[in-house]
Design a protein around this motif. Structure first.
Motif, PDB file in Angstrom:
ATOM      1  N   LEU A 180       0.992  -1.078  -0.089  1.00  0.00           N
ATOM      2  CA  LEU A 180      -0.056  -0.007   0.084  1.00  0.00           C
ATOM      3  C   LEU A 180       0.870   1.119   0.047  1.00  0.00           C
ATOM      4  N   LEU A 181       1.972   1.069   0.823  1.00  0.00           N
ATOM      5  CA  LEU A 181       2.770   2.533   0.970  1.00  0.00           C
ATOM      6  C   LEU A 181       3.448   2.682  -0.707  1.00  0.00           C
ATOM      7  N   LEU A 182       4.138   1.483  -1.241  1.00  0.00           N
ATOM      8  CA  LEU A 182       4.817   1.597  -2.083  1.00  0.00           C
ATOM      9  C   LEU A 182       4.170   1.970  -3.478  1.00  0.00           C
ATOM     10  N   PHE A 183       2.692   1.352  -3.762  1.00  0.00           N
ATOM     11  CA  PHE A 183       2.212   1.498  -4.829  1.00  0.00           C
ATOM     12  C   PHE A 183       1.140   2.681  -4.880  1.00  0.00           C
ATOM     13  N   VAL A 184       0.704   3.169  -3.417  1.00  0.00           N
ATOM     14  CA  VAL A 184      -0.391   4.107  -3.391  1.00  0.00           C
ATOM     15  C   VAL A 184       0.023   5.397  -2.535  1.00  0.00           C
ATOM     16  N   VAL A 185       0.615   5.202  -1.581  1.00  0.00           N
ATOM     17  CA  VAL A 185       0.841   6.400  -0.853  1.00  0.00           C
ATOM     18  C   VAL A 185       2.061   7.144  -1.243  1.00  0.00           C
ATOM     19  N   PHE A 186       3.468   6.573  -1.313  1.00  0.00           N
ATOM     20  CA  PHE A 186       4.472   7.063  -2.014  1.00  0.00           C
ATOM     21  C   PHE A 186       4.283   7.711  -3.222  1.00  0.00           C
ATOM     22  N   PRO A 187       3.899   7.256  -4.142  1.00  0.00           N
ATOM     23  CA  PRO A 187       3.515   7.944  -5.568  1.00  0.00           C
ATOM     24  C   PRO A 187       2.446   9.100  -5.303  1.00  0.00           C
ATOM     25  N   GLU A 247       5.000  11.840  -3.748  1.00  0.00           N
ATOM     26  CA  GLU A 247       6.219  12.243  -4.240  1.00  0.00           C
ATOM     27  C   GLU A 247       6.274  13.388  -5.015  1.00  0.00           C
ATOM     28  N   PRO A 248       5.005  13.907  -5.880  1.00  0.00           N
ATOM     29  CA  PRO A 248       5.195  15.098  -6.528  1.00  0.00           C
ATOM     30  C   PRO A 248       5.011  16.356  -5.495  1.00  0.00           C
ATOM     31  N   LYS A 249       4.681  16.168  -4.283  1.00  0.00           N
ATOM     32  CA  LYS A 249       4.161  17.260  -3.277  1.00  0.00           C
ATOM     33  C   LYS A 249       5.607  17.405  -2.500  1.00  0.00           C
ATOM     34  N   LEU A 250       6.762  16.617  -2.750  1.00  0.00           N
ATOM     35  CA  LEU A 250       7.897  16.806  -1.764  1.00  0.00           C
ATOM     36  C   LEU A 250       8.909  17.769  -2.687  1.00  0.00           C
TER      37      LEU A 250
END
Length: 52
Positions: free
Chosen positions: A30-37, A40-43
């Motif tokens: 869930l973290l790798l495929f949903v949350v981190f993507p 990422e554009p917001k960082l």
């Protein structure tokens, strides 16, 4: 928290271990495929402020 999860999983020790492993893998997926993507554009890692 971990003891609460462990107490609420059904089955014996072997089954609880497998279920806990599946839960950990599900959270990682869930973290790798949903949350981190999504995050990422917001960082601001690509906002370089140093000029040449």
């Amino acid at each position: 928290m971990y003891t609460w999860i462990w107490r609420h999983l059904p089955g014996g020790t072997a089954l609880k271990t497998v279920q806990a492993l599946v839960l950990v893998l599900a959270v990682c997926a869930l973290l790798l495929f949903v949350v981190f993507p999504w995050v990422e554009p917001k960082l601001p890692f690509n906002d370089v402020t140093v000029d040449q």
